[in-house]
Motif scaffolding. Structure first.
Motif, PDB file in Angstrom:
ATOM      1  N   ALA A  58       0.839  -1.208   0.000  1.00 40.76           N
ATOM      2  CA  ALA A  58       0.000   0.000   0.000  1.00 40.76           C
ATOM      3  C   ALA A  58       0.870   1.252   0.000  1.00 40.76           C
ATOM      4  O   ALA A  58       0.591   2.219  -0.714  1.00 40.76           O
ATOM      5  N   ASP A  59       1.933   1.224   0.791  1.00 46.60           N
ATOM      6  CA  ASP A  59       2.802   2.398   0.911  1.00 46.60           C
ATOM      7  C   ASP A  59       3.439   2.752  -0.432  1.00 46.60           C
ATOM      8  O   ASP A  59       3.463   3.924  -0.835  1.00 46.60           O
ATOM      9  N   VAL A  60       3.951   1.739  -1.139  1.00 44.59           N
ATOM     10  CA  VAL A  60       4.588   2.001  -2.427  1.00 44.59           C
ATOM     11  C   VAL A  60       3.551   2.500  -3.442  1.00 44.59           C
ATOM     12  O   VAL A  60       3.792   3.449  -4.186  1.00 44.59           O
ATOM     13  N   LEU A  61       2.375   1.871  -3.421  1.00 49.26           N
ATOM     14  CA  LEU A  61       1.305   2.287  -4.333  1.00 49.26           C
ATOM     15  C   LEU A  61       0.919   3.746  -4.068  1.00 49.26           C
ATOM     16  O   LEU A  61       0.802   4.555  -5.000  1.00 49.26           O
ATOM     17  N   VAL A  62       0.722   4.090  -2.803  1.00 50.09           N
ATOM     18  CA  VAL A  62       0.281   5.453  -2.480  1.00 50.09           C
ATOM     19  C   VAL A  62       1.394   6.465  -2.777  1.00 50.09           C
ATOM     20  O   VAL A  62       1.135   7.550  -3.300  1.00 50.09           O
ATOM     21  N   ARG A  63       2.650   6.100  -2.490  1.00 44.55           N
ATOM     22  CA  ARG A  63       3.761   7.010  -2.841  1.00 44.55           C
ATOM     23  C   ARG A  63       3.779   7.276  -4.351  1.00 44.55           C
ATOM     24  O   ARG A  63       3.990   8.411  -4.790  1.00 44.55           O
ATOM     25  N   LEU A  64       3.566   6.207  -5.147  1.00 42.12           N
ATOM     26  CA  LEU A  64       3.571   6.381  -6.598  1.00 42.12           C
ATOM     27  C   LEU A  64       2.378   7.233  -7.044  1.00 42.12           C
ATOM     28  O   LEU A  64       2.519   8.139  -7.875  1.00 42.12           O
ATOM     29  N   LEU A  65       1.195   6.933  -6.481  1.00 40.13           N
ATOM     30  CA  LEU A  65       0.009   7.725  -6.843  1.00 40.13           C
ATOM     31  C   LEU A  65       0.224   9.201  -6.513  1.00 40.13           C
ATOM     32  O   LEU A  65      -0.162  10.084  -7.283  1.00 40.13           O
ATOM     33  N   ARG A  66       0.857   9.477  -5.374  1.00 39.85           N
ATOM     34  CA  ARG A  66       1.117  10.880  -4.996  1.00 39.85           C
ATOM     35  C   ARG A  66       2.089  11.539  -5.971  1.00 39.85           C
ATOM     36  O   ARG A  66       2.048  12.747  -6.177  1.00 39.85           O
TER      37      ARG A  66
END
Ligand SMILES: [Zn+2]
Length: 459
Positions: A58-66
């Motif tokens: 989730a953290d990597v996904l959200v960092r990328l989305l941001r």
């Protein structure tokens, strides 16, 4: 610049969707607010490294989305009412409030240690009982749920798409559960929305008597409260796909037939330890704290990123050692960072492979190539390596701090390990005793056994 479009110069994210079982372009419902929900912990025990993998995905996904979109709302809940919590508090002889408060604190500490950023909203189930009751009432009114012996159950045969998310059927649940079906269920696959509480069990007043919610309704109520009837991404470990996510989806879609609930489903594969499923009975059960006792947190983070999130990941000590060596190499390369060099954006090659369904192993390969260039004296490559690390939550130290950290010694920790080694030797567990000596040696600590006991010094 308008904030309503994805940043135009960046690649489009392609993400695997569990519901359609295909990798598709990710198209946000509203690009000015990308909305993500992840199932958080049930707070009765320390997080293990399998839990960590889901939180890290989730953290990597959200960092990328941001990085790709101007505004992302990330919600991750806390399940603080559950029969496992009640049982553990009873076994420990502590109050439920103490157990859940301590476990939440530990969970936050463990995630922060591996640079997992906090969600924007972290709702607790016990603070949203009213919203859950509203949903249950609406499901009863629309004929999707029924009351029986103090319970409220969701009637799975009222939702024709039940099973479409996971590709499973209510019969699978029955076959898998191997338990006697409660006599008050109309259909064996029906699941609990509300159940009665006795005086010793946490409970809330409701139209169906004093009771507590089932697990699945929590996430339906909290995601709706903070993200609406339709949002972009719902994620979790693959163990949650059925029945938890299937049931969440059934409840939410029946409550809001015009909504879509989650538009896109993301599930990470499981984690093995030494090739076996992690379990307490096999003795290979590892909490995050177990691992961080002897290992820098970034090495654990890097190890988990070496496999793409949909591949099964095999956790081993050798893998952890290799991850630490990779970090040593990256930090060596960062020694070529020119302090006068301005910070640079994350390199396009790294963003590109992450946009290919979060291909973190390829991102690490790109970082190795940047490290190669940096080690020949290319300071821009060093800056790009640092920027790539920032994007995926690695290389958060300075090289100086990293290499000093390797030699940092906590005397109390060394003493504890010496005692553990002594106990292992007494129990004739020489393998464990050697393992402790070797682990300390790897940290530059030499043990000397003498007639007065064991002393230690730094090599
Ligand atoms: Zn959930």
């Amino acid at each position: 610049m308008s904030d309503t479009q994805p940043r135009p110069h960046l690649p489009r994210l392609h993400l695997h969707d569990s519901r359609t079982r295909s990798t598709v372009p990710f198209v946000p419902l509203a690009p000015d607010n990308v909305r993500v929900y992840y199932c958080g912990p049930t707070v009765y025990d320390l997080a293990h490294i399998g839990n960590l993998r889901a939180m890290l995905t989730a953290d990597v996904l959200v960092r990328l989305l941001r990085h790709l979109y101007p505004n992302v709302t990330y919600v991750r809940n806390i399940t603080d009412v559950d029969d496992k919590i009640n049982a553990r508090a009873h076994a420990n002889g502590e109050s439920i409030a103490d157990l859940t408060a301590r476990t939440i604190r530990d969970f936050h500490e463990d995630l922060a240690a591996v640079s997992i950023l906090p969600p924007d909203v972290e709702p607790r189930a016990t603070h949203h009982i009213g919203e859950m009751q509203d949903m249950i009432r609406s499901l009863i009114e629309s004929g999707h749920a029924y009351e029986a012996e103090g319970h409220v159950l969701f009637a799975v045969n009222t939702y024709p798409s039940y099973g479409a998310l996971s590709g499973r059927t209510p019969d699978d649940l029955i076959a898998g559960a191997r338990v006697e079906v409660a006599p008050y269920k109309r259909d064996p696959g029906d699941f609990v929305l509300w159940k009665p509480s006795d005086d010793q069990t946490p409970g809330w007043d409701s139209p169906w008597g004093r009771g507590r919610p089932g697990w699945h309704i929590e996430c339906s109520a909290m995601s709706q409260r903070y993200l609406g009837e339709s949002f972009d991404i719902h994620g979790g470990g693959s163990d949650l796909l059925f029945p938890h996510h299937e049931n969440e989806r059934a409840q939410s879609m029946c409550c809001h037939p015009h909504g879509r609930f989650a538009n896109h489903w993301v599930h990470n594969a499981m984690l093995l330890v030494n090739g076996e499923k992690m379990s307490k009975s096999l003795g290979n059960f590892l909490t995050v704290r177990d691992v961080l006792r002897d290992t820098p947190a970034e090495a654990l983070r890097l190890l988990l990123l070496r496999a793409q999130y949909r591949s099964v990941l095999n956790f081993t000590q050798e893998g952890l050692d290799e991850a630490k060596q990779m970090l040593d190499r990256f930090y060596r390369a960062l020694e070529n960072l020119d302090p006068m060099q301005d910070s640079v954006p994350a390199p396009g090659s790294v963003v590109q492979v992450l946009c290919d369904d979060l291909n973190t192993p390829r991102a690490l390969a790109e970082m190795h190539a940047l490290a190669d260039a940096a080690m020949t004296g290319d300071s821009r490559a060093a800056a790009q390596l640092k920027a790539a690390g920032n994007l995926i939550g690695l290389l958060q130290d300075t090289p100086e701090a990293w290499f000093r950290g390797g030699a940092k010694v906590d005397p109390a920790h060394v003493e504890r390990l010496i005692e553990e080694r002594l106990a292992a030797r007494k129990a004739r567990d020489f393998a464990r005793a050697d393992e402790i000596r070797n682990a300390l040696a790897a940290q530059g600590i030499v043990l000397e056994d003498g007639p007065q006991g064991t002393t230690w010094r730094q090599a």
